[in-house]
Design an enzyme around this catalytic site. Sequence first.
Site, PDB file in Angstrom:
ATOM      1  N   LYS A 101      -4.681   2.181 -13.471  1.00  0.00           N
ATOM      2  CA  LYS A 101      -4.639   0.776 -13.911  1.00  0.00           C
ATOM      3  C   LYS A 101      -5.420  -0.122 -12.948  1.00  0.00           C
ATOM      4  CE  LYS A 101      -0.297  -1.000 -11.922  1.00  0.00           C
ATOM      5  NZ  LYS A 101      -0.815  -2.051 -11.074  1.00  0.00           N
ATOM      6  N   PHE A 139      -7.676  12.556   0.425  1.00  0.00           N
ATOM      7  CA  PHE A 139      -8.201  12.264  -0.920  1.00  0.00           C
ATOM      8  C   PHE A 139      -9.489  13.023  -1.203  1.00  0.00           C
ATOM      9  CE2 PHE A 139      -5.163   9.080  -0.072  1.00  0.00           C
ATOM     10  CZ  PHE A 139      -4.579   8.816  -1.292  1.00  0.00           C
ATOM     11  N   PHE A 181       0.816  -1.215   0.000  1.00  0.00           N
ATOM     12  CA  PHE A 181       0.000   0.000   0.000  1.00  0.00           C
ATOM     13  C   PHE A 181       0.852   1.269   0.000  1.00  0.00           C
ATOM     14  CE2 PHE A 181      -2.538  -3.362   1.929  1.00  0.00           C
ATOM     15  CZ  PHE A 181      -3.730  -3.269   1.215  1.00  0.00           C
ATOM     16  N   GLU A 190       4.438   6.345  -3.648  1.00  0.00           N
ATOM     17  CA  GLU A 190       5.710   6.854  -4.159  1.00  0.00           C
ATOM     18  C   GLU A 190       5.954   8.215  -3.521  1.00  0.00           C
ATOM     19  OE1 GLU A 190       5.694   6.688  -8.462  1.00  0.00           O
ATOM     20  OE2 GLU A 190       5.298   4.523  -8.427  1.00  0.00           O
ATOM     21  N   CYS A 192      -0.579   3.729 -10.261  1.00  0.00           N
ATOM     22  CA  CYS A 192      -1.448   2.660  -9.735  1.00  0.00           C
ATOM     23  C   CYS A 192      -2.950   2.873  -9.923  1.00  0.00           C
ATOM     24  CB  CYS A 192      -1.140   2.430  -8.262  1.00  0.00           C
ATOM     25  SG  CYS A 192       0.480   1.673  -8.012  1.00  0.00           S
ATOM     26  N   GLY A 207      -4.124  10.076 -10.909  1.00  0.00           N
ATOM     27  CA  GLY A 207      -3.193   9.661 -11.960  1.00  0.00           C
ATOM     28  C   GLY A 207      -2.160   8.759 -11.326  1.00  0.00           C
TER      29      GLY A 207
HETATM   30  N1  LIG Z   1       4.766   1.928  -7.400  1.00  0.00           N
HETATM   31  C1  LIG Z   1       3.864   1.994  -6.437  1.00  0.00           C
HETATM   32  O1  LIG Z   1       3.620   3.058  -5.857  1.00  0.00           O
HETATM   33  C2  LIG Z   1       3.111   0.763  -6.013  1.00  0.00           C
HETATM   34  C3  LIG Z   1       2.413   0.773  -4.791  1.00  0.00           C
HETATM   35  C4  LIG Z   1       1.726  -0.378  -4.405  1.00  0.00           C
HETATM   36  C5  LIG Z   1       1.706  -1.498  -5.237  1.00  0.00           C
HETATM   37  N2  LIG Z   1       2.371  -1.468  -6.428  1.00  0.00           N
HETATM   38  C6  LIG Z   1       2.331  -2.671  -7.278  1.00  0.00           C
HETATM   39  O2  LIG Z   1       3.568  -3.370  -7.100  1.00  0.00           O
HETATM   40  C7  LIG Z   1       3.964  -3.988  -8.323  1.00  0.00           C
HETATM   41  C8  LIG Z   1       5.361  -3.496  -8.718  1.00  0.00           C
HETATM   42  O3  LIG Z   1       5.279  -2.119  -8.986  1.00  0.00           O
HETATM   43  P1  LIG Z   1       6.570  -1.219  -9.135  1.00  0.00           P
HETATM   44  O4  LIG Z   1       6.092   0.191  -9.233  1.00  0.00           O
HETATM   45  O5  LIG Z   1       7.571  -1.579  -8.106  1.00  0.00           O
HETATM   46  O6  LIG Z   1       7.098  -1.712 -10.598  1.00  0.00           O
HETATM   47  P2  LIG Z   1       8.409  -1.266 -11.376  1.00  0.00           P
HETATM   48  O7  LIG Z   1       8.060  -1.273 -12.811  1.00  0.00           O
HETATM   49  O8  LIG Z   1       8.993  -0.042 -10.734  1.00  0.00           O
HETATM   50  O9  LIG Z   1       9.436  -2.469 -11.089  1.00  0.00           O
HETATM   51  C9  LIG Z   1       9.265  -3.766 -11.538  1.00  0.00           C
HETATM   52  C10 LIG Z   1      10.635  -4.439 -11.625  1.00  0.00           C
HETATM   53  O10 LIG Z   1      10.436  -5.833 -11.913  1.00  0.00           O
HETATM   54  C11 LIG Z   1      11.459  -6.252 -12.805  1.00  0.00           C
HETATM   55  N3  LIG Z   1      11.045  -7.500 -13.450  1.00  0.00           N
HETATM   56  C12 LIG Z   1      10.113  -7.691 -14.425  1.00  0.00           C
HETATM   57  N4  LIG Z   1      10.005  -9.001 -14.714  1.00  0.00           N
HETATM   58  C13 LIG Z   1      10.879  -9.668 -13.895  1.00  0.00           C
HETATM   59  C14 LIG Z   1      11.206 -11.034 -13.703  1.00  0.00           C
HETATM   60  N5  LIG Z   1      10.593 -11.998 -14.390  1.00  0.00           N
HETATM   61  N6  LIG Z   1      12.141 -11.357 -12.776  1.00  0.00           N
HETATM   62  C15 LIG Z   1      12.778 -10.378 -12.063  1.00  0.00           C
HETATM   63  N7  LIG Z   1      12.504  -9.073 -12.201  1.00  0.00           N
HETATM   64  C16 LIG Z   1      11.557  -8.711 -13.096  1.00  0.00           C
HETATM   65  C17 LIG Z   1      11.625  -5.072 -13.747  1.00  0.00           C
HETATM   66  O11 LIG Z   1      12.870  -5.126 -14.436  1.00  0.00           O
HETATM   67  C18 LIG Z   1      11.538  -3.893 -12.754  1.00  0.00           C
HETATM   68  O12 LIG Z   1      12.807  -3.553 -12.224  1.00  0.00           O
HETATM   69  C19 LIG Z   1       2.868  -3.661  -9.338  1.00  0.00           C
HETATM   70  O13 LIG Z   1       1.941  -4.697  -9.353  1.00  0.00           O
HETATM   71  C20 LIG Z   1       2.237  -2.391  -8.771  1.00  0.00           C
HETATM   72  O14 LIG Z   1       0.898  -2.239  -9.152  1.00  0.00           O
HETATM   73  C21 LIG Z   1       3.087  -0.369  -6.830  1.00  0.00           C
END
Ligand SMILES: NC(=O)c1ccc[n+]([C@@H]2O[C@H](COP(=O)([O-])OP(=O)(O)OC[C@H]3O[C@@H](n4cnc5c(N)ncnc54)[C@H](O)[C@@H]3O)[C@@H](O)[C@H]2O)c1
Length: 299
Positions: free
Chosen positions: A264, A250, A153, A156, A261, A258
Amino acid sequence: MRKISVIGVGYVGLVTAACFSDLGNTVTAVDVDEKRIAGLKRGEMPIYEPGLEELVKRNVEAGRLTFTTSYKKALKDCEFVFICVGTPSGVDGEADLKYVESAAKSIAKNMQAALIVINKSTVPVGTGDWVAEIISAAQPKPIDFWVVSCPEFLREGAAISDFMSPHRTVLGSLHREAADKVAQLHLPLRAPIVITDLRTAEMIKYASNAFLATKISFINEIADICESLGADVKEVAAGMGFDPRIGKHFLEAGLGYGGSCFPKDVKALAFMAQEMGHEPRILNSVMTVNGLRRQHDRR
Ligand SMILES: NC(=O)c1ccc[n+]([C@@H]2O[C@H](COP(=O)([O-])OP(=O)(O)OC[C@H]3O[C@@H](n4cnc5c(N)ncnc54)[C@H](O)[C@@H]3O)[C@@H](O)[C@H]2O)c1
């Protein structure tokens, strides 16, 4: 202290790896992106997040945090593996699970002993069961494993403090013992821990993001009505926010939601509902209002 692997060193994975190592665990973070791993080995962060660079440096120097592109190395003697790969929007708004699938296959091929596989990526309801099927099918020989959902949760920009001081930890599994072991890992965070089944945990993440997006679209609709009626939406929101049943977060009118997260995740939840024959009326309106708000602001 525990031996943990983290798959994917993006926002969620790098923060998870750095924070769990700072709590005293031994963490190996693995990514398929060689440049990203090479940069991290030199101390270069792939993302900007306040406090992250120092946290990574401290734990690398203490020998608790390492980076690799080798699943085999990462999974050696490992008890817990966190899947933190991206789940972008597919063509119809569904969550694209190709990275999760590939991570699950690589875990299956490289695991050497019993393992708890924890999914932190935001994934459609039912993905935990699907990941279990993929791992079972791709293992060269059967080794025990248990799947636990642990949705993330964090926001960024406040990722480390959100990770270290969460409002709650949600865990879902069909195996209570596995969920309890993952709960133990999270005890130092001193947050309430909700333990439920896999599908419910997956849904808690989508429902939470969809609810926050709904609040944003709601106040934006109120803003449009205020504009026509000569009321001040900022004061309306402030006046509403004092009510604890509503809350002030919020509830700021503006451009709409935007980021990486909300758009999508709302789309993916609406897609899941439609797939099951439900018309997601509120979610559809939330997305429509959000789209109109952007056009409105460009006028
Ligand atoms: N960014 C956020 O604020 C946030 C918050 C909560 C949840 N999430 C969720 O967490 C998940 C990750 O988000 P993120 O923002 O960290 O993504 P991101 O795109 O920043 O990072 C994903 C990483 O996974 C790596 N990767 C892809 N396929 C791989 C594999 N097979 N083996 C090893 N590494 C691999 C990529 O190279 C990349 O470095 C998503 O499902 C997102 O919805 C994101």
